[in-house]
Design an enzyme around this catalytic site. Sequence first.
Site, PDB file in Angstrom:
ATOM      1  N   HIS A 161      37.356  41.119  41.244  1.00 28.57           N
ATOM      2  CA  HIS A 161      37.706  39.986  42.133  1.00 28.57           C
ATOM      3  C   HIS A 161      36.487  39.493  42.922  1.00 28.57           C
ATOM      4  O   HIS A 161      36.630  38.923  44.002  1.00 28.57           O
ATOM      5  CB  HIS A 161      38.816  40.343  43.124  1.00 28.57           C
ATOM      6  CG  HIS A 161      39.969  41.068  42.518  1.00 28.57           C
ATOM      7  ND1 HIS A 161      41.094  40.434  42.056  1.00 28.57           N
ATOM      8  CD2 HIS A 161      40.148  42.394  42.277  1.00 28.57           C
ATOM      9  CE1 HIS A 161      41.944  41.340  41.564  1.00 28.57           C
ATOM     10  NE2 HIS A 161      41.388  42.533  41.682  1.00 28.57           N
ATOM     11  N   GLU A 295      22.380  27.181  35.228  1.00 24.99           N
ATOM     12  CA  GLU A 295      23.474  26.214  35.442  1.00 24.99           C
ATOM     13  C   GLU A 295      23.760  25.407  34.175  1.00 24.99           C
ATOM     14  O   GLU A 295      24.909  25.140  33.835  1.00 24.99           O
ATOM     15  CB  GLU A 295      23.114  25.273  36.593  1.00 24.99           C
ATOM     16  CG  GLU A 295      23.028  25.989  37.929  1.00 24.99           C
ATOM     17  CD  GLU A 295      22.338  25.116  38.966  1.00 24.99           C
ATOM     18  OE1 GLU A 295      23.036  24.329  39.621  1.00 24.99           O
ATOM     19  OE2 GLU A 295      21.110  25.205  39.100  1.00 24.99           O
TER      20      GLU A 295
END
Length: 463
Positions: A161, A295
């Site tokens: 998480h 990216e």
Amino acid sequence: MTDKTANQMWGGRFASGPDAIMEAINASISFDQRLAAQDIAGSRAHAAMLSAQGIITDKDAETIREGLLTVLSEIEGGSFQFSTALEDIHMNVEARLKEVIGEPAGRLHTGRSRNDQVATDFRLWVRDQADAAIAGLEALMRALLGQAEAGADWVMPGFTHLQTAQPVTWGHHMMAYVEMFARDKSRFEDARRRMNESPLGAAALAGTSFPIDRHATAEALGFDRPMANSLDAVSDRDFALEFLGAASICAMHLSRMAEELVIWSSAQFRFVVLSDRFSTGSSIMPQKKNPDAAELIRAKIGRIFGANVALMMVMKGLPLAYSKDMQEDKEQVFDAADNLMLALAAMTGMVGDMKANVPGLEGAAGAGFSTATDLADWLVRVLGMPFRDAHHVTGALVALAEGKGCDLPELSLSDMQGVEPRITEEVFGVLGVHNSVASRMSYGGTAPERVRQQVAAWTEKLG
Ligand code: ARG
């Protein structure tokens, strides 16, 4: 009498040439010229087979062979004039061959069609790309192995998480990607194996009445065998879809890794420093070093998976055999392949260059009560507590530490004994991150010793 503007390859029954819009929507030469080398290889194999079978003379075959080599060198040299009126690479090559060698050029198309021709060319092209992807993945795996070997025992936080979960080793994290990219590689290998059958000689759709030898052309082009059904041979593009499927999954893995590098290189994490070679600056903020390559790799999945979806949609409603819809198979696959190779190369460069911030990783590894599970396991192992009770006691100790604003190893023994009186000094041994990772010796676990075994096994496998 046929209009002079009618197509010289198929214009026999046409009274006029196509409307300009028809030509624009129909022509594929602007992109399928990338198949030139494959097209000429296919034609050479076909011509050699035609003469071996006595369908054309040896002399014509030799003239065709030489002519095709001339055309190939013109294309490679950049002097070839591609013509939209000639629609596609197949007709461009054949028309030029006719200019170069004259009449024998017209014999090349005996016993074949553009339908089996394009299926063959495209298979050959995709097969090369599968090989390139396999090589690109191997290079990336080697770069990851280098990182894993160097950092087999550097500790870092492992997350679930994106919350600190348990300490892991840097090497273990790198090796997780080695496993993913190895599966990607095997997907390309599987796809390559299945696609390596020759459509050539399926002709338009039904085969041909000429005594061709499809086994010979298959072998000449490096295929394992001819495809068994001519209708299937000219009309399926599942080989390209398998390539795109493998590429999509690979791009997804690349994207996840890129995302980690974006996070890790941020000022908040500082887990890694990316090299100047794979970063960019900001035109206004002088302090910035941006992970643009990561990216862009992260974003490539969009166009690669998009190509997969687009080709699925093109194919899904087509009756057998060939339909012109299939001409829409190429640009998407070209784009996906180009971008996958670029992404693999950029990731390999970034991984090879990046520098882990070893003290920073270690500091972060111990934060966030990351050894709480080790503490619970100690309560089970040493005090014989049921795991559920141990979990509860550990939870209380975490709450105590949180209240005091410290980490678990900073609690005093008496603090701990206030929660569970049987706890002894020995517990501090398991609260350190190095002991924590070293203890995870289960198969596939994060212990440095395990990581080294994995690195050795993969290094050997990659040869
Ligand atoms: N340019 C075509 C393609 O890419 C070649 C096959 C054309 N076949 C035909 N029957 N019109 O699919």
